[in-house]
Design a protein around this motif. Structure first.
Motif, PDB file in Angstrom:
ATOM      1  N   LEU A 274      -4.988 -10.798   3.602  1.00 34.22           N
ATOM      2  CA  LEU A 274      -5.941 -11.593   4.386  1.00 34.22           C
ATOM      3  C   LEU A 274      -6.866 -12.384   3.479  1.00 34.22           C
ATOM      4  O   LEU A 274      -7.444 -11.824   2.539  1.00 34.22           O
TER       5      LEU A 274
ATOM      6  N   GLU B 225     -14.956  -3.585  -6.303  1.00 35.45           N
ATOM      7  CA  GLU B 225     -13.656  -3.038  -6.686  1.00 35.45           C
ATOM      8  C   GLU B 225     -13.252  -3.636  -8.029  1.00 35.45           C
ATOM      9  O   GLU B 225     -13.347  -4.841  -8.243  1.00 35.45           O
TER      10      GLU B 225
ATOM     11  N   GLN C 290       1.847  -5.514   3.718  1.00 38.16           N
ATOM     12  CA  GLN C 290       0.903  -6.075   4.681  1.00 38.16           C
ATOM     13  C   GLN C 290       0.512  -7.486   4.268  1.00 38.16           C
ATOM     14  O   GLN C 290       0.391  -7.779   3.080  1.00 38.16           O
ATOM     15  N   GLU C 291       0.313  -8.304   5.267  1.00 34.22           N
ATOM     16  CA  GLU C 291      -0.183  -9.671   5.057  1.00 34.22           C
ATOM     17  C   GLU C 291      -1.503  -9.588   4.269  1.00 34.22           C
ATOM     18  O   GLU C 291      -2.376  -8.800   4.606  1.00 34.22           O
TER      19      GLU C 291
ATOM     20  N   GLU D 280     -13.169  -1.307   7.698  1.00 34.27           N
ATOM     21  CA  GLU D 280     -13.114  -2.271   6.599  1.00 34.27           C
ATOM     22  C   GLU D 280     -12.604  -3.560   7.205  1.00 34.27           C
ATOM     23  O   GLU D 280     -11.441  -3.650   7.596  1.00 34.27           O
TER      24      GLU D 280
ATOM     25  N   TYR E  37     -18.016  -4.188   5.580  1.00 34.92           N
ATOM     26  CA  TYR E  37     -17.671  -2.804   5.941  1.00 34.92           C
ATOM     27  C   TYR E  37     -18.830  -2.211   6.756  1.00 34.92           C
ATOM     28  O   TYR E  37     -19.740  -1.595   6.205  1.00 34.92           O
TER      29      TYR E  37
ATOM     30  N   LYS F 228       0.846  -1.199   0.000  1.00 38.23           N
ATOM     31  CA  LYS F 228       0.000   0.000   0.000  1.00 38.23           C
ATOM     32  C   LYS F 228       0.872   1.237   0.000  1.00 38.23           C
ATOM     33  O   LYS F 228       1.819   1.328   0.781  1.00 38.23           O
TER      34      LYS F 228
ATOM     35  N   GLU G  34      -8.734  -1.148   7.438  1.00 37.28           N
ATOM     36  CA  GLU G  34      -8.796   0.308   7.246  1.00 37.28           C
ATOM     37  C   GLU G  34      -9.903   0.871   8.119  1.00 37.28           C
ATOM     38  O   GLU G  34     -10.879   0.183   8.439  1.00 37.28           O
TER      39      GLU G  34
HETATM   40  P1  AMP Z   1      -7.546   0.224   1.530  1.00 34.99           P
HETATM   41  O1  AMP Z   1      -6.796   1.097   0.542  1.00 34.99           O
HETATM   42  O2  AMP Z   1      -6.717  -0.140   2.729  1.00 34.99           O
HETATM   43  O3  AMP Z   1      -8.867   0.849   1.891  1.00 34.99           O
HETATM   44  O4  AMP Z   1      -7.895  -1.150   0.821  1.00 34.99           O
HETATM   45  C1  AMP Z   1      -8.658  -1.189  -0.372  1.00 34.99           C
HETATM   46  C2  AMP Z   1      -9.097  -2.588  -0.661  1.00 34.99           C
HETATM   47  O5  AMP Z   1      -7.961  -3.479  -0.740  1.00 34.99           O
HETATM   48  C3  AMP Z   1      -9.984  -3.206   0.408  1.00 34.99           C
HETATM   49  O6  AMP Z   1     -11.326  -2.849   0.204  1.00 34.99           O
HETATM   50  C4  AMP Z   1      -9.723  -4.694   0.197  1.00 34.99           C
HETATM   51  O7  AMP Z   1     -10.439  -5.196  -0.917  1.00 34.99           O
HETATM   52  C5  AMP Z   1      -8.264  -4.749  -0.182  1.00 34.99           C
HETATM   53  N1  AMP Z   1      -7.367  -4.961   0.965  1.00 34.99           N
HETATM   54  C6  AMP Z   1      -6.742  -4.010   1.703  1.00 34.99           C
HETATM   55  N2  AMP Z   1      -5.951  -4.550   2.648  1.00 34.99           N
HETATM   56  C7  AMP Z   1      -6.073  -5.895   2.517  1.00 34.99           C
HETATM   57  C8  AMP Z   1      -5.474  -7.021   3.205  1.00 34.99           C
HETATM   58  N3  AMP Z   1      -4.607  -6.857   4.199  1.00 34.99           N
HETATM   59  N4  AMP Z   1      -5.837  -8.252   2.781  1.00 34.99           N
HETATM   60  C9  AMP Z   1      -6.708  -8.439   1.762  1.00 34.99           C
HETATM   61  N5  AMP Z   1      -7.277  -7.425   1.082  1.00 34.99           N
HETATM   62  C10 AMP Z   1      -6.979  -6.170   1.443  1.00 34.99           C
END
Ligand code: AMP
Length: 345
Positions: free
Chosen positions: A190, A218, A187-188, A281, A196, A153, A294
């Protein structure tokens, strides 16, 4: 300072204001349902849209060239003359900027503005989640430490932009933007199902409510099974829509206690803490435990699914209760109890 602004306001003519994007239709609709005058700051290109829904169009449109013009003296004076309380949302924070909102906005904002410091900085956000006892994914300290499925990220990236996922370190290395290597968090990844939940912390009623749940659509990860073999590199996670959802009822206790933990720890970390709408999230893993990837400390666009209320809001309120309306109701109760200064900043 904002308590002085609020004291100078005509309490019988408070207006609810926001900028024309994200969840503005819901916010205006909800404010109207609670009997408030409404003001929308929006660009010429969007003025037609926001005038075209009879039940969700504002009483007054302030047309600007770009959303950041909200910070100009002219627009701020107009909003102050309207006795306006601004409702922040995702695009509001993105277009106007968290720091500018903190430093330059004189118009009162619903909620505690300090939360922006904790929401926008990924490190501080994690500190907040951990101190609240909310499970978070493991972070790999650096690329060399990646030993399994991973999602990289970029700091500050929102709306799913700039994410790169991979099954292992070798695959990740092929897809990373090498010039940006210092800016990634690893990040791991998941494995689980996304939920949400939308919450509201009411200071007036001193309780945390679950007002709804959604799952984001998405692109192009969500239909990857249809074209996996055509895609070379990481799929994309850019949000393009939202779907309604309910969770198995036996999973609700964790979702509620995590939210209550977040509110309690926000009161310790940045008093008076989080006020109003927020969202986690969450990924539910096969051990039936949720992990938070998140946190959004404001109204999220997933609430747009429920202008007439959700399968959860119905258990708190007999009538229609969107998150937009819930904000207006809190302001109404703040006014009635002479406690408005406790819920704006
Ligand atoms: P974020 O930018 O952190 O809001 O993440 C956007 C999207 O990425 C989320 O809605 C998930 O679909 C996916 N995502 C984020 N972090 C993870 C994670 N650690 N493991 C799996 N999917 C993730």
């Amino acid at each position: 300072m904002n308590s002085e602004v609020i004291a100078s306001y005509n309490q019988d003519k408070i207006a609810i204001a926001t900028i024309g994007s994200h969840s503005a239709l819901q916010i205006i609709h909800g404010a109207r349902q609670e009997g408030f005058r409404t003001v929308l700051v929006c660009t010429q290109a969007r003025a037609k849209l926001y005038s075209s829904f009879p039940l969700a169009s504002p009483d007054r449109l302030i047309v600007v060239e770009r959303f950041s013009d909200l910070l100009t003296d002219d627009v701020q004076e107009e909003l102050l003359a309207e006795n306006a309380i601004l409702i922040p949302h995702g695009s509001f924070v993105e277009y106007v900027g968290a720091q500018a909102i903190l430093d330059r906005l004189r118009v009162p904002v619903f909620g505690n503005k300090t939360v922006l410091n904790w929401e926008t900085d990924r490190r501080k956000q994690r500190e907040w989640l951990v101190s609240a006892g909310v499970p978070v994914p493991r972070n790999y300290p650096d690329l060399a430490a990646v030993d399994g499925p991973v999602i990289a990220k970029l700091s500050g990236a929102k709306g799913g932009a700039g994410l790169i996922s991979a099954a292992n370190r070798e695959e990740l290395q092929q897809n990373l933007d090498k010039a940006m290597i210092d800016q990634y968090t690893f990040q791991e990844y998941l494995i689980g199902t996304r939920y949400y939940p939308h919450y509201f912390y009411s200071k007036m009623r001193d309780r945390v409510e679950i007002l709804g749940i959604d799952r984001r659509d998405e692109t192009n990860i969500d239909e990857l099974y249809r074209y996996r073999e055509f895609i070379d590199g990481s799929p994309s996670y850019v949000v393009v829509g939202n779907r309604p959802l309910v969770v198995r009822e036996s999973l609700l206790p964790q979702l509620l206690s995590d939210a209550e933990g977040l509110v309690a720890s926000s009161q310790r970390l940045f008093p008076p803490g989080l006020i109003g709408p927020f969202c986690l999230e969450m990924v539910c893993q096969d051990n039936m435990k949720f992990v938070a990837v998140e946190l959004s400390a404001r109204i999220v666009a997933g609430t747009n699914l429920y202008p007439a209320g959700s399968p959860y809001s119905r258990y708190y309120f007999a009538g229609e209760m969107s998150t937009g309306r819930r904000i207006a109701l809190e302001i109404r109760e703040g006014l009635q109890q002479g406690r408005l200064t406790q819920i704006v900043s």
